[in-house]
Design an enzyme around this catalytic site. Structure first.
Site, PDB file in Angstrom:
ATOM      1  N   ALA A   1       0.855  -1.187   0.000  1.00  0.00           N
ATOM      2  CA  ALA A   1       0.000   0.000   0.000  1.00  0.00           C
ATOM      3  C   ALA A   1       0.894   1.241   0.000  1.00  0.00           C
ATOM      4  O   ALA A   1       2.085   1.155   0.277  1.00  0.00           O
ATOM      5  CB  ALA A   1      -0.864  -0.011   1.248  1.00  0.00           C
TER       6      ALA A   1
ATOM      7  N   GLY B   1      -0.645  -5.298   0.020  1.00  0.00           N
ATOM      8  CA  GLY B   1      -1.649  -5.139  -1.029  1.00  0.00           C
ATOM      9  C   GLY B   1      -1.189  -5.738  -2.351  1.00  0.00           C
ATOM     10  O   GLY B   1      -2.010  -6.214  -3.138  1.00  0.00           O
TER      11      GLY B   1
ATOM     12  N   GLU C   1      -1.976  -9.244  -2.202  1.00  0.00           N
ATOM     13  CA  GLU C   1      -3.445  -9.390  -2.216  1.00  0.00           C
ATOM     14  C   GLU C   1      -3.994  -9.266  -3.639  1.00  0.00           C
ATOM     15  O   GLU C   1      -4.924  -9.967  -4.016  1.00  0.00           O
ATOM     16  CB  GLU C   1      -4.084  -8.370  -1.272  1.00  0.00           C
ATOM     17  CG  GLU C   1      -3.826  -8.725   0.202  1.00  0.00           C
ATOM     18  CD  GLU C   1      -4.378  -7.700   1.171  1.00  0.00           C
ATOM     19  OE1 GLU C   1      -3.977  -6.522   1.062  1.00  0.00           O
ATOM     20  OE2 GLU C   1      -5.200  -8.056   2.023  1.00  0.00           O
TER      21      GLU C   1
ATOM     22  N   GLU D   1       1.897  -6.505   6.897  1.00  0.00           N
ATOM     23  CA  GLU D   1       1.111  -5.464   7.565  1.00  0.00           C
ATOM     24  C   GLU D   1       1.255  -5.483   9.080  1.00  0.00           C
ATOM     25  O   GLU D   1       1.275  -4.432   9.730  1.00  0.00           O
ATOM     26  CB  GLU D   1      -0.374  -5.609   7.210  1.00  0.00           C
ATOM     27  CG  GLU D   1      -0.744  -5.138   5.824  1.00  0.00           C
ATOM     28  CD  GLU D   1      -0.498  -6.159   4.728  1.00  0.00           C
ATOM     29  OE1 GLU D   1       0.157  -7.192   4.997  1.00  0.00           O
ATOM     30  OE2 GLU D   1      -0.959  -5.926   3.601  1.00  0.00           O
TER      31      GLU D   1
END
Ligand code: NAD
Length: 693
Positions: free
Chosen positions: A63, A102, A105, A125
């Protein structure tokens, strides 16, 4: 698409490329670009399948954490990933560099994943105090099984591609050009009529119903105090109990709880502070560094041996010097024992142990220091001895060699004065055990040259330490603050607290051990001999019950008893009635009537006295920023990461109330340590915090 995500058709395959240097972070433009690109690709009649790939050095590496705390903009990542997952064409993620957070993901929203062998994947994270909030906790267990997914998510560790292939995160390792390989792979999937693989539709299996309880118990000690690892477990558990969409909702709730928590704010502060500490104000990137290919270390004791290991671990040859063969043999035996211990725990192979031992060459002669690029002195803490050694180094070392001392308390300037090259002299203060503790306090002398400072800061990173540059004063940053906490802890016991009560307040705050357990580990004799020296020098040093312990031979862990008792061979401190008695007698002799002391008073007196000292350290320019102090305490003394460091913690509590308490203690107790720092008063009057500096 837009400027950061492009789409093109290659050999019947639609290629979606993210090009957002440096690391293709999933900021709002990348997210909306990815959404537009997949719509285009799905609608492109010429595209039989799609590929997502990163331009430059990596697949999206996570992210854009600078968006945290900002109002949300553009599409949410999980909505974008849904579009990938629900598309009616096969999508392949082609991974190089690091597919993290992310980024992974997104790859989990694709049907298949290929990677080059050097790639790494992970969901880190948790290290920022949050959890993978775009389906990672729901999709990964469906892909690789619950237990391996828990391991990856709760540790946050990066997994190299070959291991990721074994786990099933990666379907194929590509040799040669990644895009070419991925196109071939995608064309084959189409030719084979390979099925879509929507993880949301995969049923999840839980073989061991006690898995979550057991996993929690296995991390309880190491992760004590942290919220995020336990929230990660809850999110994965939800994946096993709820249908996919409800699981996603649960993940979101848990994610939001963490995102707004003080812990995640603190952990993000530490993440940035650690990087910022490496950038020293006034020391530009254009300052050259000196080449360090060979290192000399003087003293093979507790510190010298550990310091030598740091260099051998990264392949830098070391010459280790002692005055006597026995000391050398003893030092090398300890190093070998440490390495063999790591081998037993599976962290090193025996070959690696031998390679590292080979890199550490023992010597009794300064002739072997003629060609070293850096010397680190780690002999007894005596100014006379250190000056003699530096005068000798001045004679034998080549011009331009860096001459460093590991002293904890002595003046770098005075040590440098024993040489004709004070510009080459610097402090490199390692923490015990030096092969384990990550902090390296590099100490700037008055005359230390900029390129020497740049070199030792760069070297910290090379040997996997976190370097912080500090100024020259008694105790530098860390020990100077610790000294105040130690004195206050002793005073609290004098007034009526027990050592165990003081330590419990500190361990409840999140420290791995309290003040007195730490004294026992370091040795009660250290403080005692410093106090005795000062008494001999005519200073007025008041008596302490800690002196009485030393006189009784209770020197700490090494003698099986100190402030606490240690059952045979154990490191667990056990409160001891004999010590209570000794303290009671001390109070009687001093005419002190003990009183009940609240935990709140202990917390304020041990911590606020450090914060006041920290403010003075900033005022004097010994540390240039409060974040440097935070990093010193996190990596040198185990300050809880989830509280962000002492100065960050102080800002969270609020400086006005801290100042008020400090003023109260100054009135009641007096002493220089409680005199409010001018900087603290100024910040309060301006309504600012340490973070504003
Ligand atoms: P130590 O007593 O374990 O080791 C000192 C070593 O130096 C001994 O092996 C001794 O034989 C050797 N030595 C003495 N004189 C020498 C000489 N003239 N030439 C070569 N070798 C000589 O001490 P230590 O705990 O390793 O501390 C070393 C230095 O590191 C001190 O300056 C200390 O203040 C500093 N330091 C210690 C710690 C700690 O926690 N122990 C932490 C940070 C810094």
């Amino acid at each position: 698409m837009n400027q950061v995500v492009s789409y093109e058709l290659r050999d019947g395959i639609g290629v979606i490329t993210v090009d957002y240097p440096p690391v293709n972070a999933l900021g709002k433009d990348v997210r909306s670009g990815l959404a537009d690109a997949v719509r285009t690709g799905l609608a492109d009649a010429g595209a039989q399948a799609l590929i997502v790939i990163g331009a430059g050095r990596t697949f999206p590496a996570g992210a854009d954490i600078r968006e945290f705390g900002q109002p949300p903009q553009g599409p949410a990542l999980s909505d974008v990933i849904d579009e990938y997952e629900q598309g009616d064409k096969l999508i392949v993620a082609a991974i190089h560099g690091t597919a993290l957070g992310g980024g992974l993901e997104v790859a989990l929203g694709c049907d298949y994943r290929v990677a080059i062998a050097s790639a790494r994947v992970g969901l880190p994270e948790v290290k920022l105090g949050i959890l993978p909030g775009a389906g990672g906790t729901q999709r990964l267990p469906r892909l690789i099984g619950v237990e391996p997914a828990l391991q990856m998510i709760v540790s946050g560790d990066h997994v190299p591609a070959p291991k990721a292939k074994q786990l099933g995160v990666i379907d194929e390792i590509i040799d040669g050009d990644l895009l070419e390989g991925a196109i071939t792979y995608a064309r084959k999937l189409v030719a084979d009529k390979a099925p879509a693989r929507r993880l949301r539709d995969v049923a999840i299996k839980l073989d061991n119903p006690k898995l979550f309880e057991e996993f929690e118990a296995s991390i309880a000690r190491r992760q004590r105090g942290f919220l995020a690892p336990f929230h990660c477990i809850k999110a994965v558990k939800a994946a096993t109990e709820l249908p996919f969409d409800q699981g996603m909702e649960r993940e979101r709730e848990l994610f939001m709880e963490l995102l707004v928590s003080p812990q995640s704010k603190a952990q993000r502060h530490v993440f940035f502070a650690e990087r910022e500490a490496a950038r020293v104000p006034g020391l530009g990137r254009d300052v050259p560094t000196r080449e360090i290919n060979r290192v000399g270390i003087i003293g093979a004791g507790t510190m010298g041996g550990g310091i030598a290991m740091n260099f051998a671990n990264v392949g830098i040859p070391v010459r280790l010097l002692e005055v006597k063969q026995e000391a050398l043999d003893k030092g090398l035996a300890v190093i070998r024992r440490n390495y063999e211990g790591s081998a037993k725990r599976g962290r090193l192979t025996m070959e690696q142990v031998e390679e590292r031992m080979q890199l550490i060459q023992p010597t009794l002669s300064y002739d072997d220091f003629k060609d070293v690029d850096l010397v680190i002195e780690a002999v007894f803490e005596s100014m006379d001895l250190k000056k003699q050694i530096f005068a000798k180094l001045d004679e034998v070392c080549k011009p331009g060699a860096i001459l460093a001392s590991n002293t904890s308390t002595l003046s770098i300037d005075e040590i440098a004065s024993a040489t004709k090259r004070p510009q080459d002299v610097v402090g490199m203060h390692f923490f015990s055990p030096a092969n384990v503790m990550r902090l390296l306090e590099n100490v700037r002398g008055e005359k230390t040259a900029d390129d020497v400072l740049a070199t030792v800061m760069a070297l910290a990173r090379r040997i996997n330490k976190v370097g912080v540059l500090v100024g020259n004063c008694d105790g530098f940053v860390g020990n100077r603050m610790l000294h105040q906490r130690g004195a206050e802890a002793v005073a609290l016991v004098n007034e009526g607290a027990t050592p165990a009560q003081v330590d419990k307040v500190l361990t409840d705050l999140g420290f791995p051990m309290g003040q007195f357990a730490m004294s026992d580990l370091a040795g009660i004799d250290i403080g005692y001999s410093i106090r005795e020296e000062r008494r001999k020098a005519g200073e007025d040093v008041p008596p302490s019950w800690m002196d009485d312990l030393a006189k009784q031979g209770r020197l700490g862990q090494k003698t099986g008893a100190g402030v606490y008792r240690y059952e045979s061979g154990s490191r667990v401190p056990v409160p001891d009635a004999d010590v209570d008695q000794l303290i009671a007698e001390f109070r009687k002799k001093q005419g002190i009537t003990p009183r009940e002391i609240s935990d709140q008073e202990i917390l304020e007196r041990t911590m606020y006295v450090m914060i006041n000292e920290g403010a003075k350290i900033l005022e004097e320019g010994i540390a240039s920023r409060s974040l440097d102090i935070d990093i010193v305490w996190i990596y040198g003394y185990g300050f809880p990461v989830y509280r962000g460091g002492p100065m960050f913690w102080a800002d969270q509590i609020g400086l006005p109330s801290i100042l008020e308490a400090i003023k109260g203690y100054h009135e009641r107790i007096g002493g220089e340590q409680w005199k409010p720092a001018a900087l603290l008063e100024r910040l309060v009057s301006e309504g600012k915090g340490f973070g504003s500096l």
